[in-house]
Design a protein around this motif. Structure first.
Motif, PDB file in Angstrom:
ATOM      1  N   SER A 184       0.894  -1.105   0.134  1.00 24.21           N
ATOM      2  CA  SER A 184       0.032   0.180   0.108  1.00 24.21           C
ATOM      3  C   SER A 184       1.037   1.336   0.007  1.00 24.21           C
ATOM      4  O   SER A 184       0.151   2.347  -0.123  1.00 24.21           O
ATOM      5  CB  SER A 184      -1.037   0.021   1.311  1.00 24.21           C
ATOM      6  N   LYS A 185       2.234   1.320  -0.036  1.00 19.44           N
ATOM      7  CA  LYS A 185       2.960   2.321   0.060  1.00 19.44           C
ATOM      8  C   LYS A 185       3.892   2.498  -0.971  1.00 19.44           C
ATOM      9  O   LYS A 185       4.158   1.618  -1.910  1.00 19.44           O
ATOM     10  CB  LYS A 185       3.733   2.258   1.403  1.00 19.44           C
ATOM     11  N   LYS A 186       4.367   3.728  -1.226  1.00 12.58           N
ATOM     12  CA  LYS A 186       5.339   4.111  -2.461  1.00 12.58           C
ATOM     13  C   LYS A 186       6.507   4.805  -1.826  1.00 12.58           C
ATOM     14  O   LYS A 186       6.623   5.603  -0.695  1.00 12.58           O
ATOM     15  CB  LYS A 186       4.605   5.244  -3.085  1.00 12.58           C
ATOM     16  N   SER A 187       7.642   4.517  -2.536  1.00 14.11           N
ATOM     17  CA  SER A 187       8.719   5.103  -1.975  1.00 14.11           C
ATOM     18  C   SER A 187       9.400   6.305  -2.486  1.00 14.11           C
ATOM     19  O   SER A 187       9.333   6.557  -3.613  1.00 14.11           O
ATOM     20  CB  SER A 187      10.094   3.737  -2.318  1.00 14.11           C
ATOM     21  N   LEU A 188       9.556   7.077  -1.449  1.00 13.17           N
ATOM     22  CA  LEU A 188      10.091   8.532  -1.664  1.00 13.17           C
ATOM     23  C   LEU A 188      11.579   8.432  -2.151  1.00 13.17           C
ATOM     24  O   LEU A 188      11.929   9.109  -3.205  1.00 13.17           O
ATOM     25  CB  LEU A 188       9.736   9.387  -0.600  1.00 13.17           C
ATOM     26  N   ALA A 189      12.297   7.513  -1.506  1.00  8.95           N
ATOM     27  CA  ALA A 189      13.606   7.494  -1.820  1.00  8.95           C
ATOM     28  C   ALA A 189      13.910   6.903  -3.388  1.00  8.95           C
ATOM     29  O   ALA A 189      14.942   7.335  -3.893  1.00  8.95           O
ATOM     30  CB  ALA A 189      14.270   6.418  -0.928  1.00  8.95           C
ATOM     31  N   SER A 190      12.942   5.941  -3.714  1.00  8.27           N
ATOM     32  CA  SER A 190      13.396   5.792  -5.429  1.00  8.27           C
ATOM     33  C   SER A 190      12.689   6.609  -6.066  1.00  8.27           C
ATOM     34  O   SER A 190      12.997   6.743  -7.163  1.00  8.27           O
ATOM     35  CB  SER A 190      12.540   4.127  -5.476  1.00  8.27           C
ATOM     36  N   GLY A 191      11.324   7.092  -5.669  1.00 10.53           N
ATOM     37  CA  GLY A 191      10.612   8.111  -6.606  1.00 10.53           C
ATOM     38  C   GLY A 191      11.192   9.507  -7.139  1.00 10.53           C
ATOM     39  O   GLY A 191      11.378   9.930  -8.209  1.00 10.53           O
ATOM     40  N   LEU A 192      11.826   9.823  -6.392  1.00  9.94           N
ATOM     41  CA  LEU A 192      12.507  11.323  -6.237  1.00  9.94           C
ATOM     42  C   LEU A 192      13.518  11.199  -7.393  1.00  9.94           C
ATOM     43  O   LEU A 192      13.536  11.930  -8.073  1.00  9.94           O
ATOM     44  CB  LEU A 192      12.788  11.851  -4.952  1.00  9.94           C
ATOM     45  N   PRO A 193      14.531  10.172  -7.192  1.00  6.04           N
ATOM     46  CA  PRO A 193      15.538  10.162  -8.304  1.00  6.04           C
ATOM     47  C   PRO A 193      15.205   9.770  -9.558  1.00  6.04           C
ATOM     48  O   PRO A 193      15.625  10.383 -10.701  1.00  6.04           O
ATOM     49  CB  PRO A 193      16.722   9.252  -7.851  1.00  6.04           C
ATOM     50  N   MET A 194      14.018   9.039  -9.681  1.00 11.59           N
ATOM     51  CA  MET A 194      13.520   8.454 -10.979  1.00 11.59           C
ATOM     52  C   MET A 194      12.746   9.893 -11.533  1.00 11.59           C
ATOM     53  O   MET A 194      12.964  10.073 -12.877  1.00 11.59           O
ATOM     54  CB  MET A 194      12.766   7.490 -10.545  1.00 11.59           C
ATOM     55  N   ALA A 195      12.180  10.468 -10.726  1.00 11.96           N
ATOM     56  CA  ALA A 195      11.479  11.495 -11.233  1.00 11.96           C
ATOM     57  C   ALA A 195      12.527  12.755 -11.857  1.00 11.96           C
ATOM     58  O   ALA A 195      12.132  13.443 -12.789  1.00 11.96           O
ATOM     59  CB  ALA A 195      10.493  12.316 -10.168  1.00 11.96           C
TER      60      ALA A 195
END
Length: 362
Positions: A292-303
């Motif tokens: 149910s959760k999403k990773s800020l640590a992975s999402g920010l670099p990818m974005a």
């Protein structure tokens, strides 16, 4: 001198405060000209090093041991990369009534990123769930997301998402996947050297990942510092592009309502869906918190890689969702820890979770 601690009664993660402070710093003092070039270069290097550390930390043996819970991991991956994106696509009907197109693009990107690792483990442990399953599920999700997230973004976001193109897939492979594999290779070589040394010295040598384990706190600061640098660079570019003129308080409030609905729906689906699939209580807890959760640590670099100058608006929904999921899941985990079922319900026959909890919960 006493070490200052964040008050336990504060509902906001202190790191979120740092992130918001970084956004404010970028708003007041955005990097421009040569400073912007330096910040961009430093951000790129920080992202590569961040994923190198992810690769060096992930224990291949732990991942292989977790494969025996393949039904659980497939369930978590399906929640992360199938159910979440479907909800994101369904939210397209909210444009332009509740969401602007840029905010919707950010919301859709949020649904494509991998699950968390640390918070999934922490909440599963508090709720007395299957901790090893949460470790492996989060690790698998992060690993799969390095490849799947940019591919899903290419298919669902398209070339009109603010600078996103097929070249971004190649770029993300070079900047994220290659450093990750290099970290895994470094860990593997460390294992081989450690074994050779133990044979030569009759039991000496160091275990795999020893350097990472010995410098865990320092490298944790590097992790968070890298993400803060990415946030500063992204929001500096957004300020110079005047992207914040597109957001109003009403739209932000609407975004929070939509994200709350998405989170609530995923929490319900992961919990009762796990029961329908025959998982025991401990496994259902791991599925709920990892799925149910999403990773800020992975999402920010990818974005940052995928959206470039438009990353600031793209990551805003993710930053808001991250804080929301931490607050809500903290409450759920505490309630689950006092659940009478914790001492009564046997492990589900599908995965044999109690055996797993007794082995390798670190």
């Amino acid at each position: 001198m006493k070490r200052l601690r964040w008050p336990s009664w504060m509902p906001i993660d202190p790191y979120i405060v740092l992130l918001l402070g970084t956004v404010g710093l970028a708003a007041l003092f955005p990097a421009r000209g040569v400073g912007a070039d330096v910040a961009s270069w430093a951000s790129t290097a920080a992202i590569a090093f961040l994923f190198f550390l992810y690769g060096a930390r992930l224990s291949t043996r732990e991942a292989v041991d977790g494969l025996r819970h393949w039904r659980l991991h497939i369930t978590v991956l399906a929640c992360t990369f199938v159910v979440f994106p479907l909800l994101g696509l369904a939210a397209r009907g909210l444009v332009p009534v509740m969401l602007t197109q840029p905010l919707y693009q950010g919301l859709l990107f949020l649904t494509l990123v991998p699950s968390t690792i640390q918070s999934s483990i922490a909440f599963t442990s508090i709720a007395r769930g299957n901790v090893p399953a949460a470790i492996c599920a989060g690790s698998f999700s992060s690993l799969v997301g390095i490849v799947v997230t940019p591919l899903l973004a290419a298919a669902l976001l398209g070339s009109n998402s603010g600078g996103f193109s097929a070249d971004s897939v190649v770029k993300i492979v070079l900047q994220l996947l290659v450093p990750f594999l290099a970290g895994q290779l470094t860990r593997y070589c460390g294992v081989r050297r450690g074994r050779a040394k133990r044979v030569e010295q009759g039991g000496g040598g160091r275990q795999a990942g020893g350097f990472v384990a010995r410098h865990k706190k320092v490298l944790g600061l590097v992790d968070r510092g890298s993400i803060l640098l990415v946030v500063y660079t992204a929001f500096s570019e957004g300020m110079t592009q005047g992207i914040w003129h597109q957001v109003s308080p009403v739209r932000l409030a609407a975004l929070l309502v939509v994200e709350a609905a998405v989170l609530a729906l995923m929490l319900v689906l992961t919990w009762y869906g796990g029961r329908a699939l025959g998982f025991g209580r401990e496994d259902r807890i791991a599925i709920q918190f990892a799925g149910s959760k999403k990773s800020l640590a992975s999402g920010l670099p990818m974005a940052s890689v995928l959206f470039g100058a438009h990353a600031s608006l793209a990551v805003l929904p993710l930053m808001l969702f991250h804080q929301m999921q931490l607050m809500v899941c903290a409450v759920i985990a505490k309630r689950r820890s006092h659940d009478p079922e914790a001492a009564e319900e046997p492990a589900g026959p599908a995965t044999g979770s109690r055996t797993a909890v007794g082995t390798g919960s670190r």
